[in-house]
Scaffold this active site. Structure first.
Site, PDB file in Angstrom:
ATOM      1  N   ILE A 132       9.820 -46.414 -90.967  1.00 37.87           N
ATOM      2  CA  ILE A 132       9.006 -45.283 -90.527  1.00 37.87           C
ATOM      3  C   ILE A 132       9.823 -44.374 -89.608  1.00 37.87           C
ATOM      4  CG2 ILE A 132       6.850 -46.570 -90.740  1.00 37.87           C
ATOM      5  CD1 ILE A 132       6.855 -46.932 -87.693  1.00 37.87           C
ATOM      6  N   GLY A 170       8.394 -42.220 -83.519  1.00 36.17           N
ATOM      7  CA  GLY A 170       7.328 -41.395 -82.963  1.00 36.17           C
ATOM      8  C   GLY A 170       7.878 -40.197 -82.216  1.00 36.17           C
ATOM      9  N   ASP A 229      17.506 -44.505 -80.013  1.00 34.22           N
ATOM     10  CA  ASP A 229      16.502 -45.520 -80.356  1.00 34.22           C
ATOM     11  C   ASP A 229      16.939 -46.236 -81.633  1.00 34.22           C
ATOM     12  OD1 ASP A 229      14.352 -47.078 -81.065  1.00 34.22           O
ATOM     13  OD2 ASP A 229      12.845 -45.541 -80.666  1.00 34.22           O
ATOM     14  N   HIS A 232      13.077 -48.461 -87.971  1.00 32.05           N
ATOM     15  CA  HIS A 232      13.298 -47.116 -88.476  1.00 32.05           C
ATOM     16  C   HIS A 232      14.489 -47.028 -89.428  1.00 32.05           C
ATOM     17  CE1 HIS A 232      10.406 -46.054 -85.431  1.00 32.05           C
ATOM     18  NE2 HIS A 232      11.177 -46.563 -84.496  1.00 32.05           N
TER      19      HIS A 232
END
Length: 282
Positions: free
Chosen positions: A206, A209, A186, A191
Site C-alpha cells: 500500500i 499514508g 519510511d 509499502h
C-alpha cells in the site's frame, strides 16, 4: 506488558540535529509524484534546482529522526498512523540544518478491544538562530495496546461537509510511487514487499499514508493557494483507508474564508482515504 502511562508521557528528545540537501527535497517531490509532466513549470520548481522550492508537507520528514515510541512496548504489527497535523510558521527550506524537539503530549485509552491513541509533537527550528519553521503533531493508533488504565480520549466533532465541494482536484499516482516515497525515510516493508503486505492482510503493498497526505497537499497548494506554497499555513487530516500505488486521489475542498475543509478519496473505488481535513490559507 501494558503501556505505562507516566513513563510514556515523560518521553521527549530535545535538540535533535537534522540536516538535508536540495537533493532530499527533490526526492520527496518525486515521491509524491511531482515532475510527472516535465513541461509543467508549476511542478518542475519542486524537482529542479533552478529556483527550487519545497512542498510544505515535506516537513513530515522531520518526524523520522527520533525513535521516541520505539522505546515503548507497543504491538507494532497493530500500529497505524491515525492523524497528522502541520502548522507552518515559516516556509520549509529546500535545504538546511535544523534542531527538533519531540515529546509525547497525549496518551489515551480506548479500552482493551479498541486500543490506545498516542500524540507526539515535533517542533522544528533553524539551527543557526532558533527561528521556528513548523510544528507537527502525529497521532499513532496502537490498536493492540488499550486497557492500560489511562485517560479516555477527548471527544472529537467530525467536520461536516455540506453541499457540493467548491474545488475538486485529482492526481493519479504511479505504480512505483511507494518505492520512491520510501527513500525519504519510511522503510516499512508494508509499502514495498508483496509477501509482507499479504501477511498484513493486503493484496499488495500500500501507499504510505504520508504520501497520500503529500498528494492532497499538492492539490490544495495547486488549487486553493494558486501554486503559492507561502499561502499554506496549516494542513491537518485523519487517515481513514489505504491507497494502492497507481490509483487516483481526488481531493474535494470546501472554502469558508481562509479555511479549507477537505477530504480525499480514491477514484477507482470511490473510497474516502483522508477525512476531517482542515487547512488554513492566507
Amino acid at each position: 506488558m501494558p503501556i505505562n502511562y507516566e513513563e510514556i508521557m515523560s518521553l521527549k528528545s530535545e535538540n535533535i540535529e537534522i540536516s538535508y540537501t536540495d537533493k532530499d527535497s527533490i526526492l520527496y517531490g518525486l515521491g509524491v509524484g511531482l515532475g510527472n509532466d516535465p513541461m509543467d513549470m508549476n511542478e518542475l520548481k519542486y524537482v529542479y534546482e533552478n529556483g527550487q522550492i519545497a512542498l510544505p508537507s515535506m516537513a513530515t520528514n522531520f518526524q523520522y529522526h527520533s525513535p521516541l515510541l520505539l522505546t515503548v512496548n507497543l504491538n507494532f504489527i497493530m500500529v497505524v498512523h491515525g492523524e497528522q497535523k502541520l502548522a507552518i510558521t515559516n516556509p520549509i527550506p529546500v535545504s538546511g540544518e535544523f534542531l527538533a524537539d519531540m515529546k509525547v503530549i497525549g496518551c489515551y485509552d480506548k479500552g482493551t478491544s479498541k486500543g490506545a491513541i498516542i500524540d507526539v509533537e515535533t517542533t522544528v527550528k533553524l539551527k543557526n538562530d532558533n527561528t521556528e519553521i513548523c510544528k507537527l503533531i502525529s497521532t499513532t493508533f496502537a490498536r493492540g495496546d488499550g486497557g492500560f488504565g489511562g485517560p479516555e480520549s477527548p471527544s472529537q466533532n467530525p467536520i461536516q461537509l455540506e453541499g457540493n465541494p467548491d474545488i475538486v482536484h485529482e492526481i493519479k499516482t504511479k505504480p512505483d510511487q511507494a518505492l520512491i516515497f520510501r527513500l525519504s525515510g519510511d522503510f516499512n516493508p508494508l509499502h514495498s514487499d508483496p509477501n509482507f503486505a499479504k501477511a498484513a492482510g493486503f493484496p499488495k503493498p500500500i501507499l504510505h499514508g504520508l504520501c497520500t497526505y503529500g498528494v492532497a497537499c499538492r492539490s490544495i497548494v495547486n488549487s486553493a493557494c494558486e501554486n503559492d506554497v507561502k499561502k499554506l499555513k496549516s494542513f491537518n487530516c485523519r487517515f481513514s483507508s489505504p491507497v494502492f500505488p497507481g490509483e487516483t486521489i481526488v481531493t474535494e475542498m470546501w472554502k469558508s474564508g481562509n479555511i479549507i475543509n477537505f477530504q480525499s478519496k480514491v477514484k477507482e473505488r470511490d473510497l474516502i482515504v483522508l477525512k476531517n481535513g482542515e487547512s488554513e490559507i492566507l
